[in-house]
Write a protein that holds these residues in place. Structure first.
Motif: not given
Length: 255
Positions: A66-70, A95-103, A105-106, A145-148
Motif C-alpha cells: 500500500a505504501f508504494f501503490f496508494p 491513501n495519502p502519504f501519511q496513511r501509507r507511511l503508517a501502513c 510502519a505496521a 494515528c500516532t505516526l501521522s
C-alpha cells in the motif's frame, strides 16, 4: 454547531493526509476507513495467537504494498468492490502519504514479530505485535494515528508544514483590495467575524470559486483547519488564495 465543524475523528483524518475533503466528505469516509486497519488487525491477532510468522509476513506485505501503490491496498480494493455495496457507502480514495507511511510502519512491526517467532522469542514477538494492535485499535476507534501525529510534529519542527500567510503580507494584500472570506458556518459567522469578511461556508467554496478568480483572497476559519482545506480547494480551482488560519490570528493581522 455548524455542519462544517470538524470532530476529533475528522481532525485526525485531516492529520492522516485527507486535507482536501470537507467535513461532510470526511463524515462519509469515517466508517469505510476503519475497514482496512480492522481487517489487518484481525489477521495479525490470529497470527500472534497461533504463532504463525509467515502469516505475519503476509500481512506485512499488504501494508508495504500500500505504501508504494496508494490506490491498491488489497483490503481497500475488497471494501471498494464488495463490502461497501452492501451499505451503499462511498468509495475509498487513494491513501495519502501519511496513511501509507503508517501502513509501511505496521508492515515493519509485523515483520519484526514474525522474525522473533522464528528466533523462538515468542514473548518479544507478543510485545511487538501487541504494541501494533494497540496502535491500530486507536486508529480504528478514533482515527488518531500516532505516526501521522509524529510526522506532522517533525514537519513543523523542520518548517515544512503548512504555514498561514505572514500577517504583514496579509495586511498588504488587504490594502490592495483582497477579498476576506470566512469559511465557517453561518452561525459561527453571526457570533463574530473579521470586519469586511464575506461568509462562504467550507462546503460552498467550490461553488463560489468563480466569483473569486482574478482577486487575491484571504481565507480564515475558527482554528485554521477548515481554512487550509478551503485554500487547497481554491488553489486547485485557479484562485489566488492565502490562508490566514484561525479567526483570532486573522483579526490580529487585519484589524
Amino acid at each position: 454547531m455548524s455542519q462544517c465543524d470538524l470532530s476529533f475523528q475528522q481532525k485526525s483524518l485531516f492529520q492522516q493526509g485527507y486535507q482536501t475533503y470537507t467535513p461532510a466528505e470526511l463524515k462519509q469516509l469515517e466508517w469505510g476507513l476503519r475497514f482496512t486497519p480492522a481487517a489487518c488487525s484481525l489477521i495479525t491477532l490470529w497470527a500472534l495467537f497461533n504463532q504463525q510468522p509467515y502469516v505475519l509476513f503476509a500481512v506485512a506485505v499488504l501494508g508495504m504494498w500500500a505504501f508504494f501503490f496508494p490506490a491498491a491496498h488489497p483490503m481497500d480494493l475488497i471494501y471498494n468492490h464488495g463490502v461497501r455495496r452492501f451499505f451503499g457507502a462511498v468509495k475509498l480514495p487513494p491513501n495519502p502519504f501519511q496513511r501509507r507511511l503508517a501502513c509501511f510502519a505496521a508492515g515493519i512491526m509485523n515483520t519484526i514479530a514474525g522474525v522473533l517467532f522464528l528466533l523462538n522469542l515468542p514473548l518479544a514477538a507478543y510485545a511487538v505485535g501487541g504494541a501494533l494492535l494497540v496502535l491500530q485499535a486507536i486508529v480504528i476507534f478514533t482515527h488518531f494515528c500516532t505516526l501521522s501525529w509524529m510526522y506532522e510534529g517533525l514537519m513543523r519542527m523542520l518548517g515544512l508544514w503548512h504555514k498561514p500567510v505572514d500577517p504583514k503580507e496579509a495586511r498588504a494584500l488587504k490594502d490592495k483590495g483582497a477579498v476576506i472570506v470566512d469559511v465557517r458556518g453561518a452561525d459561527e459567522f453571526a457570533r463574530g467575524h473579521v470586519a469586511g469578511a464575506l461568509n462562504v461556508p467550507l462546503e460552498r467554496v467550490e461553488a463560489e470559486a468563480a466569483k473569486l478568480r482574478g482577486k487575491p483572497t484571504l481565507v480564515y476559519c475558527n482554528s485554521g483547519t477548515r481554512s487550509q482545506i478551503a485554500a487547497q480547494k481554491l488553489k486547485q480551482l485557479g484562485v489566488a488564495v492565502y490562508d490566514l488560519g484561525g479567526v483570532a490570528r486573522a483579526r490580529s493581522a487585519l484589524e
